[in-house]
Design a protein around this motif. Structure first.
Motif: not given
Ligand SMILES: CC(=O)SCCNC(=O)CCNC(=O)[C@H](O)C(C)(C)COP(=O)(O)OP(=O)(O)OC[C@H]1O[C@@H](n2cnc3c(N)ncnc32)[C@H](O)[C@@H]1OP(=O)(O)O
Ligand SMILES: N[C@@H](CCO)C(=O)O
Length: 498
Positions: A180-193, A313-323
């Motif tokens: 299981k994977a829990i990526p929080i408040a993140t990105t899959a690639h850094s943006s120009p900003q 990817i084979k894991s189950k994922v819970q993505v968490i963001a912050i509004d």
């Protein structure tokens, strides 16, 4: 009296007193750049106990300025570890259920090998001779630590911000090692900003004359002003406009009128200076350069496609963001969600409601505990089952069956045919019966109508089946009745030990 009650409560909810440990790699670490790092050390802490099946380990990954000390108390510290809100008895990362590992990243400055470490080739600090590292390298080093702890598979990997990047890198680099994977408040690639903010911070350090091309560890003064300025800029991005209003409004610092000069007028200025100065006391400027570069290079897309990058990817994922996170805004988490969905990964999305901004992942204990605990406790057979099942064939001698039970420390042996299809099950109790009743073949004693479960069945349903049928072991089978694993009450009780 009040103090005494406070201390007792605190201890109960905390992992208590902890110490940082050190893992020294006996082999060289080959980096993504092709360069080699020798004598790598990784600082780490662990909370809770690894169970017998070694399937309750959770790896916690820290953000830019974090360290291995995620929970509990170091001797004489005024504050606990940085994720005390989430780690401890009864919390989502429950130290009474799970074995939690937290390590300082490669390139860091809190015990793991980084630019301030001694270069074995010169016996001097690396300074800029330290090779540029990537998030993939950080994760590779963590994998070595996990393996050194004799763990083949992690129940979960969790982290926020740059910690979330490591989580995503884990499930891309080592798809078979993370359930299981829990990526929080993140990105899959850094943006120009994001890259732009990092570059401004780096320039603040590099243009400080005390930086001295990275060679300052033995000098009286290092690039303090540059590092403090880098942190002040970055810290603004960790907050939200609303939280800055809530904290400071337009309040003045120790004065009733603005001063009409360039001295400090506002509380928010004072706060930022405080954060900058505090940072200089705990962080290394060169590490800041290397780590922000690793963040900038982070990009999990393959040939420009995130869907392609996530294809294994084979894991189950819970993505968490912050509004209110404008540094790693929810849209970037939704990109992760969509790319995972496109690959049919089992993924869910939660958005925390908070005015704190990006740093909410360090502060919103209630919501975080709720989402993380729900995701972790929704355990399925496949999360818990032992995949290395000892099985037997129908024609095996009873004596050999007994020997196998003894050597493999099991009390249940599924009987399978040549195709690994389940034909029956034999228990230690059946073997005793065979002696009492003088039976001579497996066929006479094995149970043929075996109660089984599927890999996607919940532990709740499995426990109910076991209780209703008064059995302590269930083979896990696929649609063709081929055996995939086995679950015992022991495994369930270890997981749900509270
Ligand atoms: C993520 C990881 O992996 S680990 C890294 C996490 N840790 C950090 O980032 C450390 C620095 N960051 C912070 O302190 C973050 O703001 C948080 C998220 C951890 C804490 O947030 P909050 O609880 O909201 O604290 P806040 O941002 O208000 O800062 C409080 C500090 O600022 C000081 N402060 C508040 N207002 C002012 C002011 N007007 N003037 C000067 N100082 C001020 C407080 O005295 C307090 O000091 P202390 O930390 O020494 O106790
Ligand atoms: N405030 C946190 C989050 C940064 O992404 C840190 O300093 O690590």
């Amino acid at each position: 009296m009040k103090n005494i009650i406070y201390v007792v409560t605190m201890k109960k909810e905390s992992v208590g007193s902890v110490e940082t440990k050190f893992f020294n790699m006996d082999k060289d670490l080959k980096l993504e750049s092709g360069k080699i790092l020798k004598d790598v050390t990784i600082a780490y802490e662990t909370y809770g106990k690894l169970n017998k099946e070694k399937n309750n380990a959770i790896l916690v990954c820290h953000a830019l300025s974090g360290d291995a000390h995620a929970a509990g108390w170091h001797y004489e510290d005024k504050k606990p570890g940085w994720w005390e809100i989430l780690i401890g008895p009864g919390k989502a990362l429950d130290s009474e259920k799970y074995f939690i590992i937290s390590s300082n990243i490669l390139g860091g400055c809190s015990g793991s090998t980084g630019p301030s470490s001694i270069n074995p080739a010169t016996s001097k600090t690396y300074n800029l001779d330290f090779p540029v590292i990537t998030i993939k390298d950080m994760v590779k080093a963590q994998k070595k630590l996990v393996e050194n702890l004799n763990i083949d598979k992690l129940l979960a990997v969790v982290g926020g911000s740059m910690g979330g990047m490591q989580v995503l890198q884990w499930i891309v680099s080592y798809p078979d090692m993370v359930k299981k994977a829990i990526p929080i408040a993140t990105t899959a690639h850094s943006s120009p900003q994001q890259i732009a903010f990092n570059e401004v911070g780096r320039q603040a350090i590099i243009t400080d004359s005390h930086w001295n091309n990275g060679d300052y560890y033995d000098k009286e003064i290092g690039p303090r002003n540059g590092l403090a300025l880098a942190r002040m800029i970055a810290h603004i991005t960790y907050l939200s406009d609303e939280s800055m209003y809530e904290k400071f409004g337009r309040d003045l610092k120790d004065k009733k009128e603005v001063s009409y000069d360039f001295s400090m007028d506002f509380q928010v200025e004072s706060y930022l200076h405080y954060q900058g100065d505090a940072f200089v006391k705990r962080f290394d400027a060169n590490s800041y350069l290397y780590i922000t570069k690793a963040i900038d290079y982070f990009d999990l897309s393959s040939n420009g496609s995130l869907i392609e990058g996530f294809k294994n990817i084979k894991s189950k994922v819970q993505v968490i963001a912050i509004d209110s996170d404008w540094l790693y805004p929810p849209d970037q988490s939704k990109d992760i969600l969509m790319a995972l969905n496109a690959n049919s990964v089992d993924v869910s999305y939660a958005e925390l409601k908070s005015t704190y901004g990006h740093d909410a992942f360090l502060l919103e204990g209630g919501q975080l505990n709720y989402v993380v605990a729900n995701f972790l406790t929704n355990t399925l057979a496949e999360d818990l089952m032992d995949e290395n099942v000892s099985t037997i064939k129908k024609d095996m001698e009873l004596k050999d069956v007994a020997m196998l039970m003894m050597s493999d420390y099991v009390t249940h042996l599924p009987v399978v045919n040549e195709d690994n299809r389940l034909l029956g099950i034999v228990t230690a109790w059946d073997l005793s019966k065979s002696i009492a009743l003088n039976c001579s073949s497996l066929d006479e004693i094995m149970t043929k109508n075996v109660i089984t479960c599927k890999s996607d069945e919940t532990i709740d349903s499995i426990s109910r089946k076991m209780r209703e049928n008064d059995i302590s072991c269930l083979p896990v089978v696929d649609d063709d009745f081929k055996i995939e694993g086995i679950i015992t009450t022991d495994q369930i009780s270890h997981l749900l030990s509270d």
